[in-house]
Write a protein that holds these residues in place. Structure first.
Motif, PDB file in Angstrom:
ATOM      1  N   VAL A 114      52.549  81.474  54.963  1.00  0.00           N
ATOM      2  CA  VAL A 114      53.518  80.463  55.343  1.00  0.00           C
ATOM      3  C   VAL A 114      53.445  79.324  54.333  1.00  0.00           C
ATOM      4  N   MET A 115      54.540  78.569  54.232  1.00  0.00           N
ATOM      5  CA  MET A 115      54.563  77.486  53.251  1.00  0.00           C
ATOM      6  C   MET A 115      55.453  76.347  53.760  1.00  0.00           C
ATOM      7  N   PRO A 116      54.866  75.282  54.303  1.00  0.00           N
ATOM      8  CA  PRO A 116      55.681  74.106  54.605  1.00  0.00           C
ATOM      9  C   PRO A 116      56.017  73.368  53.311  1.00  0.00           C
ATOM     10  N   THR A 117      57.230  72.817  53.221  1.00  0.00           N
ATOM     11  CA  THR A 117      57.657  72.083  52.030  1.00  0.00           C
ATOM     12  C   THR A 117      58.215  70.723  52.436  1.00  0.00           C
ATOM     13  N   PHE A 118      58.081  69.771  51.518  1.00  0.00           N
ATOM     14  CA  PHE A 118      58.588  68.415  51.733  1.00  0.00           C
ATOM     15  C   PHE A 118      59.380  68.006  50.507  1.00  0.00           C
ATOM     16  N   ASN A 119      60.629  67.624  50.709  1.00  0.00           N
ATOM     17  CA  ASN A 119      61.510  67.219  49.621  1.00  0.00           C
ATOM     18  C   ASN A 119      61.300  65.726  49.363  1.00  0.00           C
TER      19      ASN A 119
ATOM     20  N   THR B   3      64.510  66.649  54.824  1.00  0.00           N
ATOM     21  CA  THR B   3      63.359  66.334  53.979  1.00  0.00           C
ATOM     22  C   THR B   3      62.237  67.355  54.093  1.00  0.00           C
ATOM     23  N   SER B   4      62.311  68.287  55.030  1.00  0.00           N
ATOM     24  CA  SER B   4      61.237  69.283  55.153  1.00  0.00           C
ATOM     25  C   SER B   4      61.831  70.639  55.511  1.00  0.00           C
ATOM     26  N   ASP B   5      61.062  71.671  55.194  1.00  0.00           N
ATOM     27  CA  ASP B   5      61.466  73.039  55.501  1.00  0.00           C
ATOM     28  C   ASP B   5      60.194  73.857  55.691  1.00  0.00           C
ATOM     29  N   PHE B   6      60.352  75.060  56.198  1.00  0.00           N
ATOM     30  CA  PHE B   6      59.220  75.943  56.462  1.00  0.00           C
ATOM     31  C   PHE B   6      59.600  77.334  55.974  1.00  0.00           C
TER      32      PHE B   6
END
Length: 127
Positions: A40-45, A58-61
């Motif tokens: 899994v990879m949480p991301t933050f823009n 601003t965020s995605d998973f």
């Protein structure tokens, strides 16, 4: 005769990612060992967005899967890897009170039902 207007917008992003992967390695054959990964990879823009037609969250998973191979060289280990990342959520901000007075921008924002992220990542590790 109907006139058609064309609007353009670049959607640039700079992401901070926190990948959590499990690596399943095969048996070593000579100086190489194939493997697969899943995680899994949480991301933050962190990109500052202006008052544009489309605005992203601003965020995605992401769910990730990939494969690669460990190559054992005389002085270091080289690992090329290909990873496929599949976004789970809708990235568009549909509720835009900041452009409620501008119907042209609001129509463009509301015309898209959903936008999801997909990535292919090529990585080279040197250990």
């Amino acid at each position: 005769m109907q006139l058609r207007a064309e609007h353009r917008q670049n959607l640039k992003s700079a992401l901070i990612v926190l990948p959590f992967d499990l690596k399943f390695s095969g048996l070593r054959y000579r100086n190489s060992r194939p493997y697969i990964t899943a995680g899994v990879m949480p991301t933050f823009n962190v990109t500052k967005q202006n008052n544009d037609y489309l605005r992203t969250k601003t965020s995605d998973f992401f769910l990730t899967c990939g494969f690669g191979c460990d190559f054992y060289l005389p002085y270091f280990k080289f690992n090329p890897e290909i990873k496929f990342c599949f976004g789970l959520g809708d990235n568009l901000l549909h509720d835009r009170p900041d452009i409620a007075e501008e119907p042209e921008k609001l129509i463009i924002t509301q015309s898209l039902k959903k936008a999801v992220s997909r990535m292919v990542v090529l990585t080279f590790y040197f250990e």
